[in-house]
Design an enzyme around this catalytic site. Structure first.
Site, PDB file in Angstrom:
ATOM      1  CG  ASP B 143      -2.082  -0.989   1.025  1.00  0.00           C
ATOM      2  OD1 ASP B 143      -2.703  -1.228   0.282  1.00  0.00           O
ATOM      3  OD2 ASP B 143      -2.492  -1.540   2.116  1.00  0.00           O
ATOM      4  CD  GLN B 300      -4.002  -5.551  -6.384  1.00  0.00           C
ATOM      5  OE1 GLN B 300      -3.925  -4.350  -6.662  1.00  0.00           O
ATOM      6  NE2 GLN B 300      -5.159  -6.183  -6.778  1.00  0.00           N
TER       7      GLN B 300
END
Lengths: 411, 411
Positions: B143, B300
């Protein structure tokens, strides 16, 4: 008379269909073709004279190498089925008029079942009007559902992607010490070759998937839920691979049990999606555990970043073989792959009457589906394994795979 | 007194978190640690004395190399947040009892925001009870939302995967000569770093995505539909990247506008999914064109088959730096990355007080979001580009990435 040829791509894209295009282009030039034309968006674009000179697009050996490693159809593709000759002669007359205009002696079409139907009809029409133009099919489909050929180029790379992604998803699923079910949705409307490739995740370093559902057998929802329940009694991480095309015994897609919007393409094929989501939601609702639906989606057919070198090489070879055969006078044929031996893997090309290939779907033999329709046999694994061997990595520029494109890029 | 250390992994997995584990293990051994222990499933497993001797698991240089290239957390992970010290002293006493039992002098925790909270609390408690044990945080999260550090290991590989997959999906979307909208859903609950990486698809050979929606700004559904309508007037292939976490201005997830089942994890985070599907369905319903929703899903974060060499190297370095700092007496710190220059890219490590890092989410600066919230600036692209450079390919065995696993595999 000029010795010009034309080549087109049709149907769903693959990661290696452009390697076949490279094979056609290079071999045609090597064997003395004057011009190699490319039709944009298959026969549909051809009818609109949307035709390019391949030599203006592929200008160097580097371009040729990039072409081999660029996923999706360089020339664009179409889903356009020619009418029966008896129904509409006009379209055929128009096609042969354009072929004459460009002085074409051989026509190559890279595609799957529907594309071979085009080659069949055009070669039939050539016979009818005594045209000397030769029509050759070059096999391509990730679905591996073409008859006669041992396998189809495009399948090996998709299988490699599926097997590798499945391994990675299993590793990811093991990360938390909680119960979790992952349902992986894999392409393949009627044939389970792609879903079967998920079985290759089982290796020394991976426990593999727990359940595998191919579309060759009817899907029993109650039995499925019961099996998942049993697995959850002893396992924390349950991973299931399902084909997007699985149907209940009353012929309903699992997808149709959900409320998702549904599209129909121009061949009348339903666009499937949502099977994994529906099953994952059902599992969470019944067993209260975390679940995840993963659709491998179009990446399984366009992941140029993970291709099989065996596949990309064979894709090139079938393109070259089609040109060689046409230049030797063959027409109405498709190039096929013949597996000479499995270990060591040896495979050659041959040609075969396209009439005996077009419109026939080759499915996974039922005797290769095991464990009450939830697993596959060692035969299927041994059949697939050689096709995913070795890699041809993309040419990486500034950290990303570089592609070659037909049109100028507008930013 | 023995010089034993322990290391754990926590929070969502990444493709390179094991490279940090390799860095901790190798550096600790090199600097003279007697035993390097690993806690299974983070602090949660530690509390159950689920502890392994790393030397029994990583037995050779080949094992170490495999570890660097194995995605997902080798030791397993957890989502377990320690209580405030004032709320429950008991759990802290238990942790320090186990640390004493294993004669631990330094404790390393590889993770994101929630994991740094654990390091903060444990180092505080050590101070309180006058324990000499050092606690060091090793940054990790796809993130990229950790404060102070220039970026986080794990982000570069996820960004590379997203940028490359987006390029491939754009190529795939161009294949038919029909109008089609693809909506790509990308992870990132509150920060748009990952979705921003889709902007890197724009290159010499790729037109890039048409619209980009980050969660930093409210999502206006009507404006979105209007923009798509305008695009469809001039473009055939429209590609849109959206963060899973986009919310309307009345603070509703786009996901919540659908009827999908919803889960809440043990940190109280909603499990998001279905944003792309909802938007794609809305587009097809209004404009009648074909649409496709692609969730990049867990691939991902676990695609070990496409990692950034810069990222995997930095992941190793931060692990090693944490050990070095702890052995020099540091505690209550996290290793940070400091970008010295962008071109040529030079980056060093430093350490920083974990109290000023834990529980703070770093978002994309609003001035880097452009075009009315539908694009990103060149600054963001320049920030990301160096992080996705070069590759470290997996070790491929029988056509698939080989991983190293902590437990015996049962088939």
């Amino acid at each position: 008379m000029a010795n010009n040829v034309i080549v087109g791509q049709s149907g769903g894209p693959t990661a290696v269909i452009n390697s076949s295009l490279a094979g056609v282009f290079k071999t045609a030039k090597d064997l003395g073709a004057d011009k190699v034309y490319g039709m944009r968006h298959g026969i549909h674009g051809f009818l609109e004279r949307n035709i390019v000179d391949m030599s203006e697009k592929i200008c160097s050996d580097l371009d040729l190498e990039l072409l081999k490693r660029t996923p999706s159809a360089f020339l664009g593709s179409c889903r356009y089925k020619l009418p029966e000759i008896s129904e509409d002669k006009e379209v055929y007359d128009k096609i042969f008029e354009i072929l004459k205009e460009y002085d074409i002696s051989a026509f190559f079409y890279i595609g799957g079942n529907d594309s071979m139907d085009t080659i069949k009809k055009l070669s039939d029409y050539a016979l009818l009007i005594n045209s000397p133009i030769r029509f050759m099919g070059v096999p391509k489909t990730i679905d591996n559902d073409l008859a006669v050929t041992d396998h189809t180029p495009g399948y090996g790379s998709a299988a490699k992607y599926i097997a590798s992604a499945t391994k990675e998803l299993i590793r990811d699923g093991l990360v938390y010490d909680i119960q979790q079910v992952t349902v992986i949705e894999i392409m393949g409307r009627n044939a389970g070759w792609l879903t079967g490739a998920a079985a290759l995740a089982t290796c020394e370093d991976c426990e593999g998937v727990d359940l595998l559902y191919l579309p060759e057998l009817p899907f029993d929802f109650d039995d499925f839920m019961e099996r998942v329940g049993h697995l959850l009694e002893t396992k924390k991480n349950v991973v299931i691979a399902v084909s997007e095309g699985i149907k209940t015994k009353d012929d309903k897609y699992v997808f149709e049990l959900t409320d998702h919007t549904e599209y129909v393409d121009s061949f009348g094929h339903k666009q499937l999606s949502g099977t994994a989501r529906f099953l994952a939601d059902s599992i969470s609702a019944k067993y209260g555990c975390k679940s995840r639906a993963v659709e491998l989606s179009t990446l399984q057919r366009c992941a140029g970043h993970l291709t099989s070198r065996v596949d990309i090489t064979e894709a090139y070879q079938v393109g070259g073989s089609a040109v060689k055969a046409a230049f030797e006078g063959e027409t109405g044929k498709m190039v096929i792959l013949k597996r000479v031996s499995n270990d060591p893997y040896i495979c050659t090309t041959d040609i075969f009457d396209v009439h005996k290939i077009a419109n026939i779907e080759k499915k996974v033999p039922l005797e290769w589906i095991t464990e009450g329709g939830t697993g596959v046999s060692e035969e299927l694994v041994n059949y697939i394994r050689p096709l995913i061997q070795a890699e041809l990595t993309p040419i990486m520029i500034t950290g990303q795979p570089r592609h070659i494109v037909c049109d100028d890029i507008v930013h």
